[in-house]
Design a protein around this motif. Structure first.
Motif, PDB file in Angstrom:
ATOM      1  N   GLY A  69       0.820  -1.208   0.000  1.00 16.06           N
ATOM      2  CA  GLY A  69       0.000   0.000   0.000  1.00 16.06           C
ATOM      3  C   GLY A  69       0.855   1.259   0.000  1.00 16.06           C
ATOM      4  N   TYR A  70       0.172   2.379  -0.068  1.00 14.06           N
ATOM      5  CA  TYR A  70       0.832   3.675  -0.049  1.00 14.06           C
ATOM      6  C   TYR A  70       0.848   4.151   1.391  1.00 14.06           C
ATOM      7  CZ  TYR A  70       1.281   8.688  -1.065  1.00 14.06           C
ATOM      8  OH  TYR A  70       1.679   9.987  -1.107  1.00 14.06           O
ATOM      9  N   PRO A  71       2.016   4.126   2.048  1.00 13.03           N
ATOM     10  CA  PRO A  71       2.042   4.335   3.492  1.00 13.03           C
ATOM     11  C   PRO A  71       2.029   5.803   3.915  1.00 13.03           C
ATOM     12  CG  PRO A  71       4.234   3.832   2.712  1.00 13.03           C
ATOM     13  CD  PRO A  71       3.355   3.902   1.500  1.00 13.03           C
ATOM     14  N   CYS A  72       1.809   6.718   2.981  1.00 11.61           N
ATOM     15  CA  CYS A  72       2.027   8.119   3.320  1.00 11.61           C
ATOM     16  C   CYS A  72       0.782   8.877   3.727  1.00 11.61           C
ATOM     17  CB  CYS A  72       2.711   8.837   2.172  1.00 11.61           C
ATOM     18  SG  CYS A  72       4.409   8.280   1.942  1.00 11.61           S
ATOM     19  N   ASN A  73      -0.353   8.254   3.717  1.00 15.04           N
ATOM     20  CA  ASN A  73      -1.486   9.019   4.249  1.00 15.04           C
ATOM     21  C   ASN A  73      -2.153   8.277   5.383  1.00 15.04           C
ATOM     22  OD1 ASN A  73      -2.589   7.172   2.556  1.00 15.04           O
ATOM     23  ND2 ASN A  73      -3.470   8.635   1.141  1.00 15.04           N
ATOM     24  N   GLY A  74      -2.856   9.030   6.170  1.00 14.71           N
ATOM     25  CA  GLY A  74      -3.447   8.434   7.352  1.00 14.71           C
ATOM     26  C   GLY A  74      -2.449   8.456   8.485  1.00 14.71           C
ATOM     27  N   THR A  75      -1.762   7.344   8.706  1.00 11.02           N
ATOM     28  CA  THR A  75      -0.820   7.296   9.810  1.00 11.02           C
ATOM     29  C   THR A  75       0.610   7.323   9.280  1.00 11.02           C
ATOM     30  OG1 THR A  75      -0.907   4.915   9.689  1.00 11.02           O
ATOM     31  CG2 THR A  75      -2.345   5.977  11.314  1.00 11.02           C
ATOM     32  N   PHE A  76       1.540   7.636  10.174  1.00  8.36           N
ATOM     33  CA  PHE A  76       2.942   7.621   9.781  1.00  8.36           C
ATOM     34  C   PHE A  76       3.561   6.278  10.144  1.00  8.36           C
ATOM     35  CE2 PHE A  76       7.443   8.154  10.962  1.00  8.36           C
ATOM     36  CZ  PHE A  76       7.935   8.475   9.708  1.00  8.36           C
ATOM     37  N   THR A  77       4.126   5.625   9.154  1.00  7.94           N
ATOM     38  CA  THR A  77       4.832   4.376   9.394  1.00  7.94           C
ATOM     39  C   THR A  77       6.259   4.571   8.918  1.00  7.94           C
ATOM     40  OG1 THR A  77       2.810   3.398   8.535  1.00  7.94           O
ATOM     41  CG2 THR A  77       4.595   1.886   9.098  1.00  7.94           C
ATOM     42  N   LYS A  78       7.220   4.292   9.767  1.00  7.97           N
ATOM     43  CA  LYS A  78       8.604   4.436   9.321  1.00  7.97           C
ATOM     44  C   LYS A  78       8.931   3.295   8.376  1.00  7.97           C
ATOM     45  CE  LYS A  78      13.258   5.529  10.772  1.00  7.97           C
ATOM     46  NZ  LYS A  78      13.452   6.142   9.440  1.00  7.97           N
ATOM     47  N   THR A  79       9.433   3.639   7.198  1.00  3.47           N
ATOM     48  CA  THR A  79       9.810   2.612   6.224  1.00  3.47           C
ATOM     49  C   THR A  79      11.233   2.901   5.768  1.00  3.47           C
ATOM     50  OG1 THR A  79       9.217   3.846   4.246  1.00  3.47           O
ATOM     51  CG2 THR A  79       7.442   2.636   5.323  1.00  3.47           C
ATOM     52  N   ASN A  80      11.760   2.025   4.955  1.00  2.00           N
ATOM     53  CA  ASN A  80      13.054   2.274   4.335  1.00  2.00           C
ATOM     54  C   ASN A  80      12.869   2.811   2.917  1.00  2.00           C
ATOM     55  OD1 ASN A  80      14.795   1.565   6.433  1.00  2.00           O
ATOM     56  ND2 ASN A  80      14.567  -0.611   5.981  1.00  2.00           N
ATOM     57  N   GLY A  81      11.677   3.298   2.648  1.00  2.00           N
ATOM     58  CA  GLY A  81      11.390   3.786   1.301  1.00  2.00           C
ATOM     59  C   GLY A  81      11.470   5.296   1.204  1.00  2.00           C
ATOM     60  N   THR A  82      10.930   5.783   0.092  1.00  4.12           N
ATOM     61  CA  THR A  82      10.925   7.218  -0.184  1.00  4.12           C
ATOM     62  C   THR A  82      10.284   8.000   0.964  1.00  4.12           C
ATOM     63  OG1 THR A  82      10.776   6.696  -2.521  1.00  4.12           O
ATOM     64  CG2 THR A  82      10.109   8.915  -1.876  1.00  4.12           C
ATOM     65  N   THR A  83      10.874   9.116   1.310  1.00  4.70           N
ATOM     66  CA  THR A  83      10.337   9.973   2.360  1.00  4.70           C
ATOM     67  C   THR A  83       8.963  10.486   1.939  1.00  4.70           C
ATOM     68  OG1 THR A  83      12.599  10.706   2.769  1.00  4.70           O
ATOM     69  CG2 THR A  83      10.848  12.015   3.762  1.00  4.70           C
ATOM     70  N   CYS A  84       7.987  10.315   2.813  1.00  4.85           N
ATOM     71  CA  CYS A  84       6.651  10.827   2.494  1.00  4.85           C
ATOM     72  C   CYS A  84       6.704  12.342   2.354  1.00  4.85           C
ATOM     73  CB  CYS A  84       5.668  10.459   3.606  1.00  4.85           C
ATOM     74  SG  CYS A  84       5.312   8.700   3.659  1.00  4.85           S
ATOM     75  N   GLY A  85       6.003  12.853   1.368  1.00  3.67           N
ATOM     76  CA  GLY A  85       5.989  14.306   1.165  1.00  3.67           C
ATOM     77  C   GLY A  85       7.248  14.817   0.486  1.00  3.67           C
ATOM     78  N   LEU A  86       7.951  13.915  -0.205  1.00  2.00           N
ATOM     79  CA  LEU A  86       9.217  14.288  -0.857  1.00  2.00           C
ATOM     80  C   LEU A  86       9.098  15.577  -1.665  1.00  2.00           C
ATOM     81  CD1 LEU A  86      12.164  13.234  -1.590  1.00  2.00           C
ATOM     82  CD2 LEU A  86      11.133  12.383  -3.677  1.00  2.00           C
ATOM     83  N   LYS A  87       8.089  15.631  -2.510  1.00  2.00           N
ATOM     84  CA  LYS A  87       7.941  16.789  -3.395  1.00  2.00           C
ATOM     85  C   LYS A  87       7.690  18.067  -2.603  1.00  2.00           C
ATOM     86  CE  LYS A  87       5.211  18.570  -7.229  1.00  2.00           C
ATOM     87  NZ  LYS A  87       4.202  18.278  -8.252  1.00  2.00           N
ATOM     88  N   GLU A  88       6.779  17.979  -1.642  1.00  2.00           N
ATOM     89  CA  GLU A  88       6.441  19.166  -0.856  1.00  2.00           C
ATOM     90  C   GLU A  88       7.637  19.627  -0.026  1.00  2.00           C
ATOM     91  OE1 GLU A  88       4.633  16.431  -1.150  1.00  2.00           O
ATOM     92  OE2 GLU A  88       2.839  17.156  -2.176  1.00  2.00           O
ATOM     93  N   ILE A  89       8.374  18.661   0.527  1.00  2.00           N
ATOM     94  CA  ILE A  89       9.555  19.025   1.324  1.00  2.00           C
ATOM     95  C   ILE A  89      10.573  19.727   0.434  1.00  2.00           C
ATOM     96  CG2 ILE A  89      11.522  18.133   2.635  1.00  2.00           C
ATOM     97  CD1 ILE A  89       9.686  15.836   3.574  1.00  2.00           C
ATOM     98  N   MET A  90      10.820  19.158  -0.739  1.00  2.00           N
ATOM     99  CA  MET A  90      11.818  19.752  -1.632  1.00  2.00           C
ATOM    100  C   MET A  90      11.416  21.156  -2.066  1.00  2.00           C
ATOM    101  SD  MET A  90      13.026  16.600  -4.024  1.00  2.00           S
ATOM    102  CE  MET A  90      14.071  17.659  -5.035  1.00  2.00           C
TER     103      MET A  90
END
Ligand SMILES: *[C@@H]1O[C@H](CO)[C@@H](O)[C@H](O)[C@H]1NC(C)=O
Ligand SMILES: *[C@@H]1O[C@H](CO)[C@@H](O)[C@H](O)[C@H]1NC(C)=O
Ligand SMILES: *[C@@H]1O[C@H](CO)[C@@H](O)[C@H](O)[C@H]1NC(C)=O
Ligand SMILES: *[C@@H]1O[C@H](CO)[C@@H](O)[C@H](O)[C@H]1NC(C)=O
Ligand SMILES: *[C@@H]1O[C@H](CO)[C@@H](O)[C@H](O)[C@H]1NC(C)=O
Ligand SMILES: *[C@@H]1O[C@H](CO)[C@@H](O)[C@H](O)[C@H]1NC(C)=O
Ligand SMILES: *[C@@H]1O[C@H](CO)[C@@H](O)[C@H](O)[C@H]1NC(C)=O
Ligand SMILES: *[C@@H]1O[C@H](CO)[C@@H](O)[C@H](O)[C@H]1NC(C)=O
Ligand SMILES: *[C@@H]1O[C@H](CO)[C@@H](O)[C@H](O)[C@H]1NC(C)=O
Ligand SMILES: *[C@@H]1O[C@H](CO)[C@@H](O)[C@H](O)[C@H]1NC(C)=O
Length: 369
Positions: free
Chosen positions: A60-81
């Motif tokens: 699934g797409y872990p970036c909405n709803g709750t925060f789950t630490k993963t070893n994948g792409t940082t959630c909100g990558l585009k907005e952060i950049m």
């Protein structure tokens, strides 16, 4: 008599509150710089041969709803950049961007970055993947006499650089600041185009994929520095690595790319070798791997200077670990000097405390009488 008792009780309360003003009752913790990081991927020279592809049970797409630490792409990558890009240019300006006309287009930078990774398999990247991004993002950057490089000293080098106000590290440039501490990897045939669950970070058949971004970032930055430059090295590594290490980013992507000719050329390299409080000294200037470094630099016709533990950096190291053995005397001396500054005498606090104690004993006697 009743009024007098009330008065005495008031005095007693005053005594208690006076004695509570003793400043050293406050216990603060020293700052902890070790949580600072640049890259949350393994350095390439530690590359193991076993590629760990994580079980993709959670697709699934872990970036909405709750925060789950993963070893994948940082959630909100585009907005952060994008946010970092705007913040850097409109708020943090004035580092080396002194020219008001020099605003870069954040959307364009993000698009350049995204077009190289989104929907692309991570392990296909190489050292030219991000070249357009760096060309744009570092265009017009010339760091003269203020560039700092680091190896095994991330936290202290960045504290010292003052995030660009004293000196400029790679991470103080817009190009690197936008991605500092973030993680990302593309994913083919995926609606998001990024893998938010797990990034490989370790491509068996293509070590360049892991270096694509930070390797090119280091190299492009190194090509844009000139004059005297500084490199902060770790003379008390506990991981068995030498102070100057073949295979480090500094050795592979920075030192070989300093400009040696033209008006923006590097003239001198100052090595600052740090010895961490409470750790044994592993290497000093003129020893072991630093001899090799000096030879490399002199062979390249550059001036070389090496300093062990400059005062400014000792102060920073002690600020970070003020309980350390080597920092105690300095800490006590500073306390005394500060007390003199504040109270005119280093014993001011002791005097005023003993005054409070005497005064309170007097009050207590009065009450008892
Ligand atoms: C400092 O921070 C690091 C990483 O956040 C942590 O592992 C370490 O335990 C901390 N040290 C102290 C003394 O709190
Ligand atoms: C979660 O993210 C997906 C993809 O961006 C989106 O379609 C969906 O509506 C989001 N769900 C929630 C609960 O926000
Ligand atoms: C991330 O990777 C590390 C090392 O491979 C592993 O120990 C850790 O469990 C992983 N974390 C998650 C949330 O998958
Ligand atoms: C600002 O930058 C522009 C374009 O890079 C240049 O033409 C101009 O001379 C610069 N102005 C100052 C004051 O440095
Ligand atoms: C910035 O770049 C984007 C994408 O390349 C473009 O659509 C936009 O018009 C540019 N903005 C400015 C102010 O040039
Ligand atoms: C890097 O990858 C691109 C696209 O995958 C390819 O066209 C290019 O030749 C590669 N460059 C090098 C130096 O391997
Ligand atoms: C993505 O789709 C293409 C075309 O359908 C296919 O050839 C390729 O193997 C797919 N890649 C992955 C990683 O599933
Ligand atoms: C030097 O490296 C060791 C680990 O090898 C680390 O504990 C220490 O903090 C580093 N020193 C500095 C000044 O960064
Ligand atoms: C500097 O040297 C490089 C090769 O080492 C050469 O390509 C370049 O033209 C030279 N630049 C100047 C300004 O001499
Ligand atoms: C680095 O590699 C060179 C050979 O490329 C070798 O001669 C040298 O001893 C190495 N230096 C260190 C510090 O490992």
């Amino acid at each position: 008599m009743y009024a007098r008792t009330i008065y005495m009780i008031d005095l007693l309360i005053l005594c208690v509150s006076l004695s509570k003003q003793e400043p050293r009752n406050i216990q603060l913790k020293p700052p902890n710089l070790s949580g600072q990081y640049r890259i949350n991927v393994a350095p390439f020279e530690e590359k193991a041969n076993d590629v760990q592809i994580e079980a993709r049970a959670n697709t699934g797409y872990p970036c909405n709803g709750t925060f789950t630490k993963t070893n994948g792409t940082t959630c909100g990558l585009k907005e952060i950049m994008l946010g970092r890009c705007y913040e850097y240019q409109y708020i943090k300006r004035g580092l080396y961007l002194s020219n008001t006309t020099d605003i870069k287009n954040c959307t364009e930078l993000y698009d350049l970055f995204e077009s190289e990774v989104r929907y692309k398999p991570y392990c296909n990247m190489n050292m030219s993947t991000y070249s357009k991004y760096f060309e744009k993002a570092l265009a017009g950057v010339h760091v003269i006499n203020r560039a700092i490089f680091w190896s095994g000293t991330y936290a202290i080098a960045h504290t010292y650089s003052g995030h660009g106000s004293n000196y400029i590290t790679l991470e103080d440039t817009l190009a690197a600041h936008m991605l500092d501490g973030l993680m990302w990897c593309g994913k083919e045939n995926d609606t998001e185009g990024f893998d938010y669950v797990s990034c490989p970070n370790n491509c068996k058949d293509n070590r360049w994929a892991d270096l694509a971004f930070w390797g090119l970032a280091s190299r492009t930055f190194a090509e844009r520095v000139s004059g005297e430059i500084y490199v902060v090295l770790n003379g008390s590594r506990t991981d068995g690595r030498p102070t100057y290490r073949n295979g480090s980013y500094f050795a592979e992507f920075e030192l070989p790319y300093f400009k040696r000719n033209g008006s923006f050329r590097v003239t001198k390299i100052n090595a600052l070798v740090l010895h961490t409080p409470d750790l044994p000294v592993a290497e000093k200037c003129g020893e072991k791997s630093l001899v090799f470094l000096e030879k490399l630099i002199r062979d390249a016709q550059l001036e070389y200077n090496c300093v062990d533990d400059p005062d400014e950096l000792i102060m920073l190291m002690c600020a970070d670990s003020w309980g350390a053995r080597e920092c105690q005397v300095a800490r006590n001396t500073l306390r005394k000097l500060w007390d003199i500054k504040l109270y005119g005498t280093s014993n001011a606090i002791v005097h005023s405390l003993s005054f409070v104690v005497l005064f309170c004993i007097g009050v207590f006697r009065q009450i008892v009488q």
